[in-house]
Write a protein that holds these residues in place. Structure first.
Motif, PDB file in Angstrom:
ATOM      1  N   TYR A  66      56.097 -87.429 104.542  1.00 50.43           N
ATOM      2  CA  TYR A  66      55.644 -87.264 105.930  1.00 50.43           C
ATOM      3  C   TYR A  66      54.845 -88.500 106.374  1.00 50.43           C
ATOM      4  O   TYR A  66      54.994 -88.974 107.506  1.00 50.43           O
ATOM      5  N   ARG A  67      54.005 -88.995 105.481  1.00 51.84           N
ATOM      6  CA  ARG A  67      53.219 -90.188 105.812  1.00 51.84           C
ATOM      7  C   ARG A  67      54.120 -91.409 105.970  1.00 51.84           C
ATOM      8  O   ARG A  67      53.897 -92.255 106.843  1.00 51.84           O
ATOM      9  N   ARG A  82      55.686 -91.299 109.375  1.00 50.06           N
ATOM     10  CA  ARG A  82      54.753 -91.782 110.395  1.00 50.06           C
ATOM     11  C   ARG A  82      54.695 -93.316 110.399  1.00 50.06           C
ATOM     12  O   ARG A  82      54.752 -93.947 111.464  1.00 50.06           O
ATOM     13  N   SER A  83      54.620 -93.927 109.218  1.00 49.25           N
ATOM     14  CA  SER A  83      54.573 -95.386 109.135  1.00 49.25           C
ATOM     15  C   SER A  83      55.865 -96.009 109.667  1.00 49.25           C
ATOM     16  O   SER A  83      55.827 -97.037 110.363  1.00 49.25           O
ATOM     17  N   GLN A 109      55.820 -95.957 113.428  1.00 49.55           N
ATOM     18  CA  GLN A 109      54.888 -96.953 113.959  1.00 49.55           C
ATOM     19  C   GLN A 109      55.452 -98.362 113.823  1.00 49.55           C
ATOM     20  O   GLN A 109      55.262 -99.201 114.719  1.00 49.55           O
ATOM     21  N   VAL A 153      53.079 -92.083 117.602  1.00 55.33           N
ATOM     22  CA  VAL A 153      53.330 -90.755 117.051  1.00 55.33           C
ATOM     23  C   VAL A 153      52.586 -89.658 117.809  1.00 55.33           C
ATOM     24  O   VAL A 153      53.006 -88.501 117.792  1.00 55.33           O
ATOM     25  N   ALA A 167      52.731 -80.391 108.821  1.00 44.63           N
ATOM     26  CA  ALA A 167      52.128 -81.688 108.500  1.00 44.63           C
ATOM     27  C   ALA A 167      52.278 -82.672 109.659  1.00 44.63           C
ATOM     28  O   ALA A 167      51.324 -83.370 110.021  1.00 44.63           O
ATOM     29  N   LEU A 168      53.462 -82.719 110.265  1.00 43.87           N
ATOM     30  CA  LEU A 168      53.686 -83.659 111.355  1.00 43.87           C
ATOM     31  C   LEU A 168      52.909 -83.250 112.608  1.00 43.87           C
ATOM     32  O   LEU A 168      52.425 -84.112 113.352  1.00 43.87           O
ATOM     33  N   GLU A 174      50.005 -81.821 112.518  1.00 45.00           N
ATOM     34  CA  GLU A 174      48.633 -82.241 112.241  1.00 45.00           C
ATOM     35  C   GLU A 174      48.444 -83.742 112.452  1.00 45.00           C
ATOM     36  O   GLU A 174      47.330 -84.211 112.700  1.00 45.00           O
ATOM     37  N   MET A 175      49.538 -84.502 112.356  1.00 42.26           N
ATOM     38  CA  MET A 175      49.467 -85.948 112.621  1.00 42.26           C
ATOM     39  C   MET A 175      49.481 -86.258 114.111  1.00 42.26           C
ATOM     40  O   MET A 175      49.363 -87.426 114.506  1.00 42.26           O
ATOM     41  N   GLY A 176      49.655 -85.237 114.950  1.00 37.19           N
ATOM     42  CA  GLY A 176      49.633 -85.441 116.392  1.00 37.19           C
ATOM     43  C   GLY A 176      50.984 -85.413 117.068  1.00 37.19           C
ATOM     44  O   GLY A 176      51.077 -85.598 118.289  1.00 37.19           O
TER      45      GLY A 176
END
Length: 208
Positions: free
Chosen positions: A43-44, A47-48, A51, A57, A77-78, A80-82
């Motif tokens: 998931y991280r 996001r990277s 970006q 995101v 999870a995503l 929570e990342m916004g």
């Protein structure tokens, strides 16, 4: 003065699997694909990757099918990342795929999910509360123990009729233990339901 409506220019569709996620990004007329692991590191990494492709995101609309297995963890999870997670419900999604002349089964693919996300802009999904998630786990465990008890009960008379007295007695003890577990699960579920009803001002879910 009316508020300006946010212009969305990027959309993501995610096909979920037990081990992997297949993500498709529609942005600036391009279609970009990425395969990631279905875990926190994946998931991280997603996001990277977004970006690095100049896609903010925060508020990014992401579609996946929450009726499919292994989809809720990445969705939570995503979110929570916004990101703005959207549940692509089977009926509208499949109707969209048919309208595009796509074959049966295509609606599960990440490309179609991203295209549907851009075309339909489905409503955002609200992640369930931690208490609700825990209650579902209790209910799932209760169903599993009840199913196992049913299977063992079906074997009980067979051991007795076959003269397998030791097996019969052992199985009776195991069933008694499962009965105790079932009562514990039911009590825990009732506690969760009562607590939830008190907070919400309504009735909690009944036992299955």
């Amino acid at each position: 003065m009316a508020h300006a409506i946010k212009q969305e220019t990027a959309f993501v569709g995610i096909e979920t699997g037990k081990l992997l996620l297949k993500a498709v990004l529609l942005s600036g007329g391009e279609v970009l694909c990425k395969v990631l692991e279905n875990d926190l590191a994946g998931y991280r990494w997603l996001r990277s990757w977004l970006q690095r492709n100049d896609v903010p995101v925060m508020g990014l609309r992401v579609c996946l099918r929450l009726d499919m297995p292994y989809s809720e963890a990445p969705a939570r999870a995503l979110a929570e990342m916004g990101m703005l997670l959207c549940d692509a419900e089977p009926g509208p999604l499949e109707a969209y795929a048919r309208g595009c002349g796509l074959p049966d089964g295509a609606a599960r693919g990440a490309v179609v999910l991203a295209q549907y996300c851009a075309a339909a802009r489905p409503a955002p999904w609200t992640p369930p509360s931690p208490a609700h998630v825990e209650l579902r786990l209790w209910l799932r465990r209760l169903r599993a123990v009840r199913q196992l008890r049913k299977q063992e009960m079906a074997c009980l008379d067979g051991h007795l009729h076959a003269g397998q007295i030791a097996l019969h007695q052992l199985l009776r003890q195991q069933i008694a233990c499962m009965d105790a577990q079932i009562r514990q699960y039911e009590a825990a579920i009732l506690d969760h339901s009562t607590c939830g009803a008190s907070l919400a001002g309504g009735g909690g879910p009944g036992l299955p």
